[in-house]
Design a protein around this motif. Sequence first.
Motif, PDB file in Angstrom:
ATOM      1  N   VAL A 135       0.843  -1.189   0.000  1.00  0.00           N
ATOM      2  CA  VAL A 135       0.000   0.000   0.000  1.00  0.00           C
ATOM      3  C   VAL A 135       0.887   1.251   0.000  1.00  0.00           C
ATOM      4  O   VAL A 135       1.978   1.235   0.587  1.00  0.00           O
ATOM      5  CB  VAL A 135      -0.934  -0.017   1.238  1.00  0.00           C
ATOM      6  CG1 VAL A 135      -0.143  -0.056   2.540  1.00  0.00           C
ATOM      7  CG2 VAL A 135      -1.891   1.172   1.243  1.00  0.00           C
ATOM      8  N   TRP A 188       2.340   4.852   1.101  1.00  0.00           N
ATOM      9  CA  TRP A 188       2.492   5.412   2.444  1.00  0.00           C
ATOM     10  C   TRP A 188       1.286   6.249   2.854  1.00  0.00           C
ATOM     11  O   TRP A 188       0.808   6.148   3.986  1.00  0.00           O
ATOM     12  CB  TRP A 188       3.751   6.279   2.513  1.00  0.00           C
ATOM     13  CG  TRP A 188       5.039   5.523   2.569  1.00  0.00           C
ATOM     14  CD1 TRP A 188       6.010   5.488   1.624  1.00  0.00           C
ATOM     15  CD2 TRP A 188       5.507   4.691   3.639  1.00  0.00           C
ATOM     16  NE1 TRP A 188       7.062   4.685   2.021  1.00  0.00           N
ATOM     17  CE2 TRP A 188       6.773   4.190   3.265  1.00  0.00           C
ATOM     18  CE3 TRP A 188       4.979   4.324   4.869  1.00  0.00           C
ATOM     19  CZ2 TRP A 188       7.512   3.337   4.087  1.00  0.00           C
ATOM     20  CZ3 TRP A 188       5.723   3.476   5.696  1.00  0.00           C
ATOM     21  CH2 TRP A 188       6.963   2.995   5.297  1.00  0.00           C
ATOM     22  N   ASP A 189       0.777   7.070   1.927  1.00  0.00           N
ATOM     23  CA  ASP A 189      -0.269   8.009   2.330  1.00  0.00           C
ATOM     24  C   ASP A 189      -1.617   7.345   2.576  1.00  0.00           C
ATOM     25  O   ASP A 189      -2.558   7.995   3.034  1.00  0.00           O
ATOM     26  CB  ASP A 189      -0.413   9.135   1.296  1.00  0.00           C
ATOM     27  CG  ASP A 189      -0.843   8.637  -0.077  1.00  0.00           C
ATOM     28  OD1 ASP A 189      -0.807   7.420  -0.312  1.00  0.00           O
ATOM     29  OD2 ASP A 189      -1.211   9.485  -0.916  1.00  0.00           O
ATOM     30  N   ARG A 190      -1.731   6.055   2.277  1.00  0.00           N
ATOM     31  CA  ARG A 190      -2.997   5.351   2.501  1.00  0.00           C
ATOM     32  C   ARG A 190      -2.881   4.249   3.548  1.00  0.00           C
ATOM     33  O   ARG A 190      -3.852   3.559   3.827  1.00  0.00           O
ATOM     34  CB  ARG A 190      -3.491   4.751   1.180  1.00  0.00           C
ATOM     35  CG  ARG A 190      -3.746   5.792   0.107  1.00  0.00           C
ATOM     36  CD  ARG A 190      -4.417   5.203  -1.101  1.00  0.00           C
ATOM     37  NE  ARG A 190      -4.682   6.221  -2.123  1.00  0.00           N
ATOM     38  CZ  ARG A 190      -5.415   6.008  -3.204  1.00  0.00           C
ATOM     39  NH1 ARG A 190      -5.974   4.831  -3.406  1.00  0.00           N
ATOM     40  NH2 ARG A 190      -5.604   6.973  -4.090  1.00  0.00           N
ATOM     41  N   THR A 191      -1.705   4.105   4.129  1.00  0.00           N
ATOM     42  CA  THR A 191      -1.460   2.965   5.015  1.00  0.00           C
ATOM     43  C   THR A 191      -2.319   3.013   6.275  1.00  0.00           C
ATOM     44  O   THR A 191      -2.990   2.029   6.624  1.00  0.00           O
ATOM     45  CB  THR A 191       0.025   2.899   5.404  1.00  0.00           C
ATOM     46  OG1 THR A 191       0.817   2.781   4.225  1.00  0.00           O
ATOM     47  CG2 THR A 191       0.291   1.715   6.315  1.00  0.00           C
ATOM     48  N   ALA A 236      -5.054   4.661   6.968  1.00  0.00           N
ATOM     49  CA  ALA A 236      -6.484   4.528   6.663  1.00  0.00           C
ATOM     50  C   ALA A 236      -6.825   3.085   6.308  1.00  0.00           C
ATOM     51  O   ALA A 236      -7.872   2.563   6.730  1.00  0.00           O
ATOM     52  CB  ALA A 236      -6.863   5.467   5.518  1.00  0.00           C
ATOM     53  N   LEU A 237      -5.955   2.441   5.532  1.00  0.00           N
ATOM     54  CA  LEU A 237      -6.218   1.054   5.166  1.00  0.00           C
ATOM     55  C   LEU A 237      -6.262   0.168   6.409  1.00  0.00           C
ATOM     56  O   LEU A 237      -7.184  -0.648   6.560  1.00  0.00           O
ATOM     57  CB  LEU A 237      -5.143   0.567   4.196  1.00  0.00           C
ATOM     58  CG  LEU A 237      -5.287  -0.864   3.671  1.00  0.00           C
ATOM     59  CD1 LEU A 237      -4.815  -0.953   2.224  1.00  0.00           C
ATOM     60  CD2 LEU A 237      -4.505  -1.869   4.527  1.00  0.00           C
ATOM     61  N   ASN A 281      -9.511   0.925   8.328  1.00  0.00           N
ATOM     62  CA  ASN A 281     -10.727   0.520   7.620  1.00  0.00           C
ATOM     63  C   ASN A 281     -10.875  -0.997   7.549  1.00  0.00           C
ATOM     64  O   ASN A 281     -11.982  -1.529   7.685  1.00  0.00           O
ATOM     65  CB  ASN A 281     -10.740   1.112   6.214  1.00  0.00           C
ATOM     66  CG  ASN A 281     -10.927   2.616   6.219  1.00  0.00           C
ATOM     67  OD1 ASN A 281     -11.233   3.207   7.253  1.00  0.00           O
ATOM     68  ND2 ASN A 281     -10.733   3.244   5.083  1.00  0.00           N
ATOM     69  N   GLY A 334       5.986   2.993  -0.387  1.00  0.00           N
ATOM     70  CA  GLY A 334       4.952   2.398   0.454  1.00  0.00           C
ATOM     71  C   GLY A 334       5.502   1.262   1.284  1.00  0.00           C
ATOM     72  O   GLY A 334       6.713   1.145   1.508  1.00  0.00           O
ATOM     73  N   CYS A 368      -9.181   0.721  -0.503  1.00  0.00           N
ATOM     74  CA  CYS A 368      -8.289   1.679   0.156  1.00  0.00           C
ATOM     75  C   CYS A 368      -6.981   1.884  -0.603  1.00  0.00           C
ATOM     76  O   CYS A 368      -6.085   2.585  -0.119  1.00  0.00           O
ATOM     77  CB  CYS A 368      -7.992   1.214   1.579  1.00  0.00           C
ATOM     78  SG  CYS A 368      -9.413   1.255   2.690  1.00  0.00           S
ATOM     79  N   GLY A 369      -6.855   1.272  -1.775  1.00  0.00           N
ATOM     80  CA  GLY A 369      -5.663   1.479  -2.581  1.00  0.00           C
ATOM     81  C   GLY A 369      -4.582   0.446  -2.397  1.00  0.00           C
ATOM     82  O   GLY A 369      -3.465   0.635  -2.891  1.00  0.00           O
ATOM     83  N   GLY A 370      -4.884  -0.654  -1.708  1.00  0.00           N
ATOM     84  CA  GLY A 370      -3.904  -1.716  -1.525  1.00  0.00           C
ATOM     85  C   GLY A 370      -3.918  -2.708  -2.678  1.00  0.00           C
ATOM     86  O   GLY A 370      -4.812  -2.694  -3.527  1.00  0.00           O
TER      87      GLY A 370
END
Length: 639
Positions: free
Chosen positions: A499, A501-504, A506-507, A510, A540, A575-577
């Motif tokens: 994932v 970095w900027d979504r880690t 939140a992922l 969630n 990431g 979540c972008g993963g």
Amino acid sequence: MSAAFASSSDSKMNKDNSNERTVDSVKKKSLGDKNKKSESNANGNNTIIKVKSVIPRRRQDLLKWYGWGYKDSMFKLEGNTASFTGNRYSICGQSLPFLPQWAIDNLGIDPARQPKIPEPPTNFPESILPDEVKAELEEIALVSKEGMDRLIRAHGQTLKDMTQLRTNSFPRIPDAIIWPESHEQVEKIVACASRHHFVIIPFGGGTSVSGSITCPVNEPRPIVVLDTSEMNSILWLDKEQLLARVQAGIIGQDLEREMRSRGFTVGHEPDSYEFSTLGGWVATRASGMKKNTYGNIEDLIVQTKVVTPRGVLEKSCCVPRISCGPEWEHVIMGSEGCFGVVTEVVIKIRPLPPVVRYGSLVFPDFESGFWFEREVARQRLQPSSIRLMDNEQFRFGQALKTENSWGGVLLDGIKRFYISKIKGFDPAKLCVVTLLIEGTAEQVDDREKKLNAIAAQYGGIPAGATNGENGYTLTFVIAYLRDVAMEYDVVAESFETSVPWDRTLALCANVKKRIQDECAKRGIDKFLLSYRLTQTYDAGCCIYFYFGHSTAQFSDPVTVYEEIEEAARDEIIACGGSISHHHGVGKLRKKWYKDTVSEPGRQLLLAAKKALDPDNIFALGNMAFDEQSNENTTVKSKL
């Protein structure tokens, strides 16, 4: 075997408090020292080294037929205490008095009841491989139709695989096993399969957790498993170029032991390192715990040799890089056995590091530890291994403490008092980073100093070298927990993603919320959910999730688990993963394959299959492939 692993598997916990070893000081036995190599020449570059593997051909003699790892290694719950049997790991032979209560509180286990340990089956499906074809194969290499040989090579290590084994309901097993010893024998086997149209499934260590080597249930043709374990020779070793050509069936711990005895290391240590093979690493695009120093498998490979039904795929030169159109090496990496058999690999090796040092850092919460790791990656200061566990994993680690320790990351009384009282860290929130640093003494000292300075910016404090070693080496023992859980009506599994970095954060939040909601919908109130950040990159990181729940109220607990994990995977994607960081796609994650690679990407995969295996000899049914046929290709057995 690496210094890290040798110390974890052969020393007793807390015997050596320095947790720093020079190469000369690492003289402890390895897992395989009772199986010495049959041939060795450390001085010659061109002498073939035939390795006698730690894992025998009859795997059932040493390994569990129904679960993970060695037969003599397992967790045992014994009333108010617990233990880990055998003598292969640092935790062996020690009382674990806090594990039973943790199991009661978190999973509803009754440790006083008798565990459900399965009996080995005595009846097996009849082989449908014709005798005349078996006789033809026996002219090439050793062949077995023995039932247990076939059963233990019918699958990997998915939760469904293990459940079906335990309930004696495994739907399809191979019809024969063959053990080639050379590339040339593999060519003959594949040619035989092409003539007779039977299916070949390459089999290395059997550690897949994606269903990639599980026999296709509805395959009408005979299935022959090509076990690569006898192809485990080091064909040559070039100490000047720091390269080695190795047969693909060599097991990770055997490869590392042989290299270490000559002053080198491959440095590739996936969690399955004890049992997985070099060819399996290639086929799944594997990643190891020390990838920051040595790279992922794609960074280690210089050349591969692959037998396909259309011929041998291999570059004509062995060079560090080539600009010659698309890199077919990368088509093979991650192909999951669907195109052919990897027989030989040229890999990079490195001199052994003079110093190996462990470390650990405690942070007030997961977010603080995350921002520390993000800054370390931004400055490109990652040590060989740097991993962040959440509070749930920290508390689970406490359940594995021995009588003379505090916490899964072991803290002595002074450190415990300092962290909980003076610093004011909340034990219900604090998190731990484990470190493994390699290099010269000066390099290691410098890296450790810089890491501690960055940690201080985010509220982290050093927690000791012993803690880091125990945290690192515990990875090899955690895999055994699923077996004992299943014996007490708990299903559990791990899954991972990469994932940005900027979504880690939140992922993580969630996915945790999604699993909690899915459990609530099904009335599951006893479950374990935790995660850790295991690998870091410029762009990431990899997040590893662990999830398990009590099954007492369900008639089909595996389906319930799979439904929840699928919902978690949907959340990861949203979540972008990614669908996987290193486990691969297999059969379990086919649902997300097309959307991940696009329709043109799917068509490219099918085109490669048509070019290399038009008759679908390697009919594993992974990724975008159907189990019985390719698109626009109908395959019928000639047998």
